[in-house]
Design a protein around this motif. Structure first.
Motif, PDB file in Angstrom:
ATOM      1  N   HIS A   4       0.842  -1.189   0.000  1.00  0.00           N
ATOM      2  CA  HIS A   4       0.000   0.000   0.000  1.00  0.00           C
ATOM      3  C   HIS A   4       0.880   1.242   0.000  1.00  0.00           C
ATOM      4  O   HIS A   4       1.927   1.264   0.653  1.00  0.00           O
ATOM      5  CB  HIS A   4      -0.900   0.045   1.239  1.00  0.00           C
ATOM      6  N   PHE A   5       0.437   2.266  -0.716  1.00  0.00           N
ATOM      7  CA  PHE A   5       1.097   3.571  -0.701  1.00  0.00           C
ATOM      8  C   PHE A   5       0.346   4.429   0.304  1.00  0.00           C
ATOM      9  O   PHE A   5      -0.872   4.548   0.232  1.00  0.00           O
ATOM     10  CB  PHE A   5       1.042   4.210  -2.099  1.00  0.00           C
ATOM     11  N   ILE A   6       1.065   4.998   1.271  1.00  0.00           N
ATOM     12  CA  ILE A   6       0.416   5.839   2.269  1.00  0.00           C
ATOM     13  C   ILE A   6       1.142   7.170   2.400  1.00  0.00           C
ATOM     14  O   ILE A   6       2.314   7.293   2.040  1.00  0.00           O
ATOM     15  CB  ILE A   6       0.329   5.143   3.643  1.00  0.00           C
ATOM     16  N   LEU A  29       2.119   1.537  12.114  1.00  0.00           N
ATOM     17  CA  LEU A  29       0.695   1.486  12.446  1.00  0.00           C
ATOM     18  C   LEU A  29      -0.132   1.059  11.235  1.00  0.00           C
ATOM     19  O   LEU A  29      -1.251   0.578  11.387  1.00  0.00           O
ATOM     20  CB  LEU A  29       0.217   2.853  12.944  1.00  0.00           C
ATOM     21  N   SER A  30       0.444   1.232  10.029  1.00  0.00           N
ATOM     22  CA  SER A  30      -0.261   0.888   8.789  1.00  0.00           C
ATOM     23  C   SER A  30       0.282  -0.363   8.117  1.00  0.00           C
ATOM     24  O   SER A  30      -0.277  -0.821   7.130  1.00  0.00           O
ATOM     25  CB  SER A  30      -0.160   2.052   7.801  1.00  0.00           C
ATOM     26  N   GLY A  31       1.384  -0.904   8.598  1.00  0.00           N
ATOM     27  CA  GLY A  31       2.000  -2.083   7.994  1.00  0.00           C
ATOM     28  C   GLY A  31       3.499  -2.055   8.187  1.00  0.00           C
ATOM     29  O   GLY A  31       4.028  -1.230   8.930  1.00  0.00           O
ATOM     30  N   GLU A  32       4.198  -2.938   7.513  1.00  0.00           N
ATOM     31  CA  GLU A  32       5.657  -2.991   7.591  1.00  0.00           C
ATOM     32  C   GLU A  32       6.249  -2.091   6.501  1.00  0.00           C
ATOM     33  O   GLU A  32       6.029  -2.340   5.314  1.00  0.00           O
ATOM     34  CB  GLU A  32       6.143  -4.434   7.404  1.00  0.00           C
ATOM     35  N   PRO A  33       6.990  -1.039   6.884  1.00  0.00           N
ATOM     36  CA  PRO A  33       7.532  -0.124   5.874  1.00  0.00           C
ATOM     37  C   PRO A  33       8.573  -0.794   4.973  1.00  0.00           C
ATOM     38  O   PRO A  33       9.484  -1.453   5.464  1.00  0.00           O
ATOM     39  CB  PRO A  33       8.188   0.985   6.701  1.00  0.00           C
ATOM     40  N   LEU A  34       8.400  -0.642   3.668  1.00  0.00           N
ATOM     41  CA  LEU A  34       9.409  -1.097   2.709  1.00  0.00           C
ATOM     42  C   LEU A  34      10.363   0.039   2.380  1.00  0.00           C
ATOM     43  O   LEU A  34      11.577  -0.144   2.322  1.00  0.00           O
ATOM     44  CB  LEU A  34       8.752  -1.570   1.416  1.00  0.00           C
ATOM     45  N   ARG A  35       9.774   1.215   2.130  1.00  0.00           N
ATOM     46  CA  ARG A  35      10.579   2.408   1.854  1.00  0.00           C
ATOM     47  C   ARG A  35       9.727   3.622   2.163  1.00  0.00           C
ATOM     48  O   ARG A  35       8.504   3.568   2.153  1.00  0.00           O
ATOM     49  CB  ARG A  35      11.065   2.449   0.411  1.00  0.00           C
ATOM     50  N   ARG A  45       4.087  24.859  10.910  1.00  0.00           N
ATOM     51  CA  ARG A  45       3.432  23.825  11.731  1.00  0.00           C
ATOM     52  C   ARG A  45       4.426  22.837  12.322  1.00  0.00           C
ATOM     53  O   ARG A  45       4.053  21.991  13.130  1.00  0.00           O
ATOM     54  CB  ARG A  45       2.394  23.076  10.900  1.00  0.00           C
ATOM     55  N   GLN A  46       5.691  22.910  11.880  1.00  0.00           N
ATOM     56  CA  GLN A  46       6.745  22.007  12.355  1.00  0.00           C
ATOM     57  C   GLN A  46       6.406  20.543  12.074  1.00  0.00           C
ATOM     58  O   GLN A  46       6.538  19.672  12.937  1.00  0.00           O
ATOM     59  CB  GLN A  46       7.009  22.218  13.848  1.00  0.00           C
ATOM     60  N   THR A  47       5.937  20.277  10.835  1.00  0.00           N
ATOM     61  CA  THR A  47       5.607  18.912  10.450  1.00  0.00           C
ATOM     62  C   THR A  47       6.314  18.528   9.158  1.00  0.00           C
ATOM     63  O   THR A  47       6.678  19.390   8.353  1.00  0.00           O
ATOM     64  CB  THR A  47       4.086  18.721  10.241  1.00  0.00           C
ATOM     65  N   ALA A  48       6.489  17.240   8.991  1.00  0.00           N
ATOM     66  CA  ALA A  48       7.052  16.680   7.766  1.00  0.00           C
ATOM     67  C   ALA A  48       6.012  15.747   7.156  1.00  0.00           C
ATOM     68  O   ALA A  48       5.396  14.951   7.874  1.00  0.00           O
ATOM     69  CB  ALA A  48       8.326  15.909   8.066  1.00  0.00           C
ATOM     70  N   THR A  49       5.813  15.847   5.853  1.00  0.00           N
ATOM     71  CA  THR A  49       4.943  14.917   5.143  1.00  0.00           C
ATOM     72  C   THR A  49       5.796  13.751   4.667  1.00  0.00           C
ATOM     73  O   THR A  49       6.854  13.948   4.063  1.00  0.00           O
ATOM     74  CB  THR A  49       4.266  15.603   3.944  1.00  0.00           C
ATOM     75  N   VAL A  50       5.332  12.548   4.947  1.00  0.00           N
ATOM     76  CA  VAL A  50       6.078  11.332   4.609  1.00  0.00           C
ATOM     77  C   VAL A  50       5.215  10.484   3.681  1.00  0.00           C
ATOM     78  O   VAL A  50       4.040  10.245   3.972  1.00  0.00           O
ATOM     79  CB  VAL A  50       6.439  10.537   5.877  1.00  0.00           C
ATOM     80  N   GLU A  51       5.798  10.053   2.578  1.00  0.00           N
ATOM     81  CA  GLU A  51       5.143   9.106   1.671  1.00  0.00           C
ATOM     82  C   GLU A  51       5.883   7.777   1.798  1.00  0.00           C
ATOM     83  O   GLU A  51       7.110   7.757   1.878  1.00  0.00           O
ATOM     84  CB  GLU A  51       5.197   9.614   0.238  1.00  0.00           C
ATOM     85  N   ALA A  52       5.113   6.691   1.818  1.00  0.00           N
ATOM     86  CA  ALA A  52       5.738   5.393   2.071  1.00  0.00           C
ATOM     87  C   ALA A  52       5.001   4.274   1.342  1.00  0.00           C
ATOM     88  O   ALA A  52       3.832   4.400   0.984  1.00  0.00           O
ATOM     89  CB  ALA A  52       5.736   5.105   3.558  1.00  0.00           C
ATOM     90  N   VAL A  53       5.721   3.175   1.185  1.00  0.00           N
ATOM     91  CA  VAL A  53       5.142   1.916   0.726  1.00  0.00           C
ATOM     92  C   VAL A  53       5.274   0.948   1.900  1.00  0.00           C
ATOM     93  O   VAL A  53       6.361   0.771   2.455  1.00  0.00           O
ATOM     94  CB  VAL A  53       5.878   1.367  -0.518  1.00  0.00           C
ATOM     95  N   VAL A  54       4.139   0.371   2.300  1.00  0.00           N
ATOM     96  CA  VAL A  54       4.118  -0.592   3.394  1.00  0.00           C
ATOM     97  C   VAL A  54       3.489  -1.890   2.915  1.00  0.00           C
ATOM     98  O   VAL A  54       2.729  -1.899   1.957  1.00  0.00           O
ATOM     99  CB  VAL A  54       3.358  -0.055   4.624  1.00  0.00           C
ATOM    100  N   THR A  55       3.822  -2.980   3.600  1.00  0.00           N
ATOM    101  CA  THR A  55       3.228  -4.268   3.259  1.00  0.00           C
ATOM    102  C   THR A  55       2.334  -4.727   4.413  1.00  0.00           C
ATOM    103  O   THR A  55       2.572  -4.414   5.575  1.00  0.00           O
ATOM    104  CB  THR A  55       4.289  -5.355   3.009  1.00  0.00           C
ATOM    105  N   LEU A  56       1.299  -5.481   4.038  1.00  0.00           N
ATOM    106  CA  LEU A  56       0.385  -6.089   5.003  1.00  0.00           C
ATOM    107  C   LEU A  56       0.286  -7.567   4.700  1.00  0.00           C
ATOM    108  O   LEU A  56       0.193  -7.969   3.535  1.00  0.00           O
ATOM    109  CB  LEU A  56      -1.011  -5.464   4.907  1.00  0.00           C
ATOM    110  N   ASP A  57       0.315  -8.391   5.732  1.00  0.00           N
ATOM    111  CA  ASP A  57       0.088  -9.830   5.546  1.00  0.00           C
ATOM    112  C   ASP A  57      -1.379 -10.077   5.308  1.00  0.00           C
ATOM    113  O   ASP A  57      -2.237  -9.451   5.923  1.00  0.00           O
ATOM    114  CB  ASP A  57       0.545 -10.614   6.765  1.00  0.00           C
ATOM    115  N   ASP A  58      -1.683 -10.965   4.388  1.00  0.00           N
ATOM    116  CA  ASP A  58      -3.083 -11.297   4.094  1.00  0.00           C
ATOM    117  C   ASP A  58      -3.668 -12.247   5.096  1.00  0.00           C
ATOM    118  O   ASP A  58      -3.122 -12.907   5.818  1.00  0.00           O
ATOM    119  CB  ASP A  58      -3.213 -11.898   2.696  1.00  0.00           C
TER     120      ASP A  58
END
Length: 58
Positions: A4-6, A29-35, A45-58
């Motif tokens: 999933h892309f989050i 919290l959304s899965g295992e991060p791949l990158r 606002r002192q925030t960083a936006t992060v884009e990631a690919v995570v995996t989830l077990d079926d």
């Protein structure tokens, strides 16, 4: 296993090493991060936006 892309936002931290750990903990919290990457910074606002690919077990 599915991938999933989050997108999420995290607060800045003084230490780059701590920021990395906070990002990875948030992503788990959304899965295992791949990158992931910080794709935007909001200095007011002192925030960083992060884009990631995570995996989830079926």
């Amino acid at each position: 296993m599915t991938t999933h892309f989050i997108t999420t936002e995290v607060k800045f931290h003084d230490s780059p090493a701590l920021l990395s750990k906070v990002i990875e903990a948030e992503l788990r919290l959304s899965g295992e991060p791949l990158r992931w990457a910080i794709t935007a910074l909001d200095l007011q606002r002192q925030t960083a936006t992060v884009e990631a690919v995570v995996t989830l077990d079926d």
